[in-house]
Every structure is written in structure tokens, then in C-alpha cells.
Design an enzyme around this catalytic site. Structure first.
Site, PDB file in Angstrom:
ATOM      1  CG  ASP A 140      -1.648   1.194   1.499  1.00  0.00           C
ATOM      2  OD1 ASP A 140      -2.393   1.592   0.591  1.00  0.00           O
ATOM      3  OD2 ASP A 140      -1.509   1.799   2.580  1.00  0.00           O
TER       4      ASP A 140
ATOM      5  CG  ASP B 194      -1.782   7.556   0.600  1.00  0.00           C
ATOM      6  OD1 ASP B 194      -1.061   8.525   0.403  1.00  0.00           O
ATOM      7  OD2 ASP B 194      -2.633   7.148  -0.219  1.00  0.00           O
TER       8      ASP B 194
ATOM      9  N   GLY C 225      -7.341   3.814   2.922  1.00  0.00           N
ATOM     10  CA  GLY C 225      -7.532   2.851   1.843  1.00  0.00           C
ATOM     11  C   GLY C 225      -8.830   2.995   1.087  1.00  0.00           C
TER      12      GLY C 225
ATOM     13  NE  ARG D  14      -9.542  12.357  -4.799  1.00  0.00           N
ATOM     14  CZ  ARG D  14      -9.106  12.533  -6.050  1.00  0.00           C
ATOM     15  NH1 ARG D  14      -9.742  13.354  -6.864  1.00  0.00           N
ATOM     16  NH2 ARG D  14      -8.028  11.897  -6.489  1.00  0.00           N
TER      17      ARG D  14
ATOM     18  CB  SER E  67      -3.803   7.370  -3.831  1.00  0.00           C
ATOM     19  OG  SER E  67      -3.592   8.711  -4.215  1.00  0.00           O
TER      20      SER E  67
ATOM     21  CG  ASN F 137      -3.449  12.603  -6.056  1.00  0.00           C
ATOM     22  OD1 ASN F 137      -3.382  13.340  -7.045  1.00  0.00           O
ATOM     23  ND2 ASN F 137      -4.470  12.629  -5.213  1.00  0.00           N
TER      24      ASN F 137
ATOM     25  CG  ASP G 140      -2.061   2.550   6.318  1.00  0.00           C
ATOM     26  OD1 ASP G 140      -2.461   2.133   5.213  1.00  0.00           O
ATOM     27  OD2 ASP G 140      -2.259   3.713   6.712  1.00  0.00           O
TER      28      ASP G 140
HETATM   29  P1  B16 Z   1      -6.816   9.998  -3.698  1.00  0.00           P
HETATM   30  P2  B16 Z   1      -3.781   3.945  -0.051  1.00  0.00           P
HETATM   31  C1  B16 Z   1      -5.726   5.753  -0.181  1.00  0.00           C
HETATM   32  O1  B16 Z   1      -4.423   5.364  -0.445  1.00  0.00           O
HETATM   33  C2  B16 Z   1      -5.771   6.548   1.095  1.00  0.00           C
HETATM   34  O2  B16 Z   1      -5.474   5.715   2.220  1.00  0.00           O
HETATM   35  C3  B16 Z   1      -7.161   7.103   1.300  1.00  0.00           C
HETATM   36  O3  B16 Z   1      -7.186   7.903   2.470  1.00  0.00           O
HETATM   37  C4  B16 Z   1      -7.527   7.954   0.065  1.00  0.00           C
HETATM   38  O4  B16 Z   1      -8.861   8.460   0.201  1.00  0.00           O
HETATM   39  C5  B16 Z   1      -7.425   7.090  -1.180  1.00  0.00           C
HETATM   40  O5  B16 Z   1      -6.114   6.572  -1.272  1.00  0.00           O
HETATM   41  C6  B16 Z   1      -7.734   7.870  -2.434  1.00  0.00           C
HETATM   42  O6  B16 Z   1      -6.727   8.835  -2.617  1.00  0.00           O
HETATM   43  O7  B16 Z   1      -7.836  10.991  -3.240  1.00  0.00           O
HETATM   44  O8  B16 Z   1      -5.413  10.545  -3.725  1.00  0.00           O
HETATM   45  O9  B16 Z   1      -7.192   9.362  -5.010  1.00  0.00           O
HETATM   46  O10 B16 Z   1      -3.760   3.909   1.435  1.00  0.00           O
HETATM   47  O11 B16 Z   1      -4.657   2.888  -0.699  1.00  0.00           O
HETATM   48  O12 B16 Z   1      -2.408   4.023  -0.665  1.00  0.00           O
HETATM   49 MG    MG Z   2      -2.802   3.195   3.341  1.00  0.00          MG
END
Ligand code: B16
Ligand code: MG
Length: 213
Positions: A8, A10, A45, A48, A115, A117, A169
Site C-alpha cells: 500500500d 499512504d 484505503g 476519495r 490513490s 495521486n 496500514d
Molecule cells: P486519492 P492507499 C488511499 O491510499 C488513502 O489511504 C485514502 O485515504 C484515500 O482516500 C485514497 O487513497 C484515495 O486517494 O484521493 O489521492 O485518489 O492507502 O490505498 O495508498
Molecule cells: Mg494506506
């Protein structure tokens, strides 16, 4: 030994989970919606829009789809502003050592993140070239706890789920890994999850797991 490790992003590779928190907190404060660390942990995880829906459960009024789209864009703009400050010096040396050791030992490594991003973050950290595969929010229809992002990552690695371990996480991420047929290693908030197969204090704790299982 596992043939692949799917990380993962974030909260595992980097601390961008804190930037998500700060951006959602700013949005919640602007709208007068209660928001705390406990609610934030439910967003780990989660995509958005699904995260926004969780935050809006505590709102005192309802929001139209157009308003929701505008709020999600507002949060993402704030979040992307935070991402601009990320440089390779933000990479924890333990993370870099972990990735390099796995590669040296012939274990294939991937990112499995909800994400959209993801690539911006990996580029800013200077590690985008390290991964054999990247599966992110742009590759999937359903975010964690659905296993889709990890199945896409394993497929890109050319490996079966049973030969890979996922590092997460988020409770949603541990559930996604197990539903997809992967082993699941928990770090950070997810260490409280009894469904995890392994518990890590630091990322390099995955090395004995991956190399000797
Ligand atoms: P984005 P991961 C997730 O990343 C984040 O934990 C989660 O808080 C977020 O809303 C999601 O990505 C979408 O992210 O808005 O940047 O597209 O933990 O799966 O790496
Ligand atoms: Mg995460």
C-alpha cells in the site's frame, strides 16, 4: 519465501496519510462537520468519494451530487498542494533499504494503492522506477475493501495471489488482501486487525516474512 510483495502507499511507503487527514480536516472545518482522528482512520484505503460520504454522515444537512463533486475537488486540491513539498529526503531510509533488499533477493515488488495521486507521490519521492508494477486508483472500479487493486497488481507482476504478501496500514486493506487470497501484513493503524497474518513494527520487518516464508 513469497515471490512478490505488494505495498500500500499512504501510511506504508510514506506518511501522506497525514496530508489526507489535514486536507479532510480543513474541508470538515469549512463545512462545520465534526471530524477527528478516529473518523480519519475509517478513510484509510477508501476512495476519495467514499471517504467524503463517510465524513458527510456527520453533516447536519444533505449535499447534492454537484456539491459533493466540488467538495471532493476542493479536498484533492488541498492534498495536492501538500504533495508538492515531498522530496526524496522524505523517504524513510528503512523503506528504501526494504525495497532494495527485496529486489536484490529476487522478490518482485508492486504498489497497490487506492490513490489516483500515486504516481505523483512516487515521482516526488524518487522511487517510481523501483517498482516492478504499480496498480492505483486509476486502474480500478472498486476501492478497498474490494481486492481489485491487489489483483491488478499481482496480475501486472505475473504472480498468483497466494505467492504474494500485501503490506497495509488500513483495516479495509487487510480485508481486501484476505478476500483476494493474499497473505496480509499489518503496519500502523492496521496492527489492531486480528485478520492480519503478520504484524510489522517497521517496514523492514517484512524482510524475514518475505524471504523465509
Ligand atoms: P486519492 P492507499 C488511499 O491510499 C488513502 O489511504 C485514502 O485515504 C484515500 O482516500 C485514497 O487513497 C484515495 O486517494 O484521493 O489521492 O485518489 O492507502 O490505498 O495508498
Ligand atoms: Mg494506506
Amino acid at each position: 519465501m513469497y515471490q512478490g510483495v505488494i505495498f500500500d502507499l499512504d501510511g506504508v511507503i510514506c506518511t501522506t496519510d497525514e496530508f489526507h487527514y489535514l486536507a479532510w480536516k480543513a474541508l470538515a472545518d469549512k463545512e462545520g462537520i465534526p471530524f477527528d482522528r478516529e473518523t480519519n482512520n475509517l478513510l484509510r484505503g477508501v476512495s476519495r468519494m467514499a471517504s467524503l460520504e463517510i465524513i458527510l454522515r456527520k453533516a447536519s444537512r444533505s449535499y447534492t451530487d454537484e456539491e459533493k463533486a466540488a467538495l471532493a475537488a476542493y479536498k484533492n486540491d488541498l492534498y495536492r498542494d501538500y504533495l508538492k513539498q515531498i522530496t526524496p529526503s522524505d523517504l524513510d531510509p528503512d523503506v528504501l533499504r526494504t525495497l532494495q533488499t527485496l529486489k536484490d533477493k529476487g522478490v518482485r515488488i508492486a504498489i497497490g494503492s487506492s490513490s489516483k495521486n500515486t504516481k505523483t507521490i512516487l515521482r516526488n519521492l524518487g522511487i517510481i522506477e523501483q517498482f516492478d508494477a504499480i496498480a492505483d486508483g486509476n486502474d480500478i472500479q472498486r476501492s478497498k475493501p474490494d481486492p481489485e487493486v491487489f489483483l491488478v497488481a499481482a496480475n501486472k507482476l505475473g504472480l498468483e495471489p497466494a505467492s504474494c504478501v500485501v503490506v497495509e496500514d488500513a483495516f479495509a486493506g487487510i480485508e481486501a488482501a484476505k478476500r483476494g487470497g493474499f497473505a496480509a501484513a499489518a503496519i500502523g493503524d492496521a496492527v489492531k486487525d486480528p485478520e492480519a497474518d503478520y504484524v510489522l513494527s517497521v517496514l523492514s520487518d517484512i524482510l524475514p516474512v518475505a524471504l523465509s516464508a
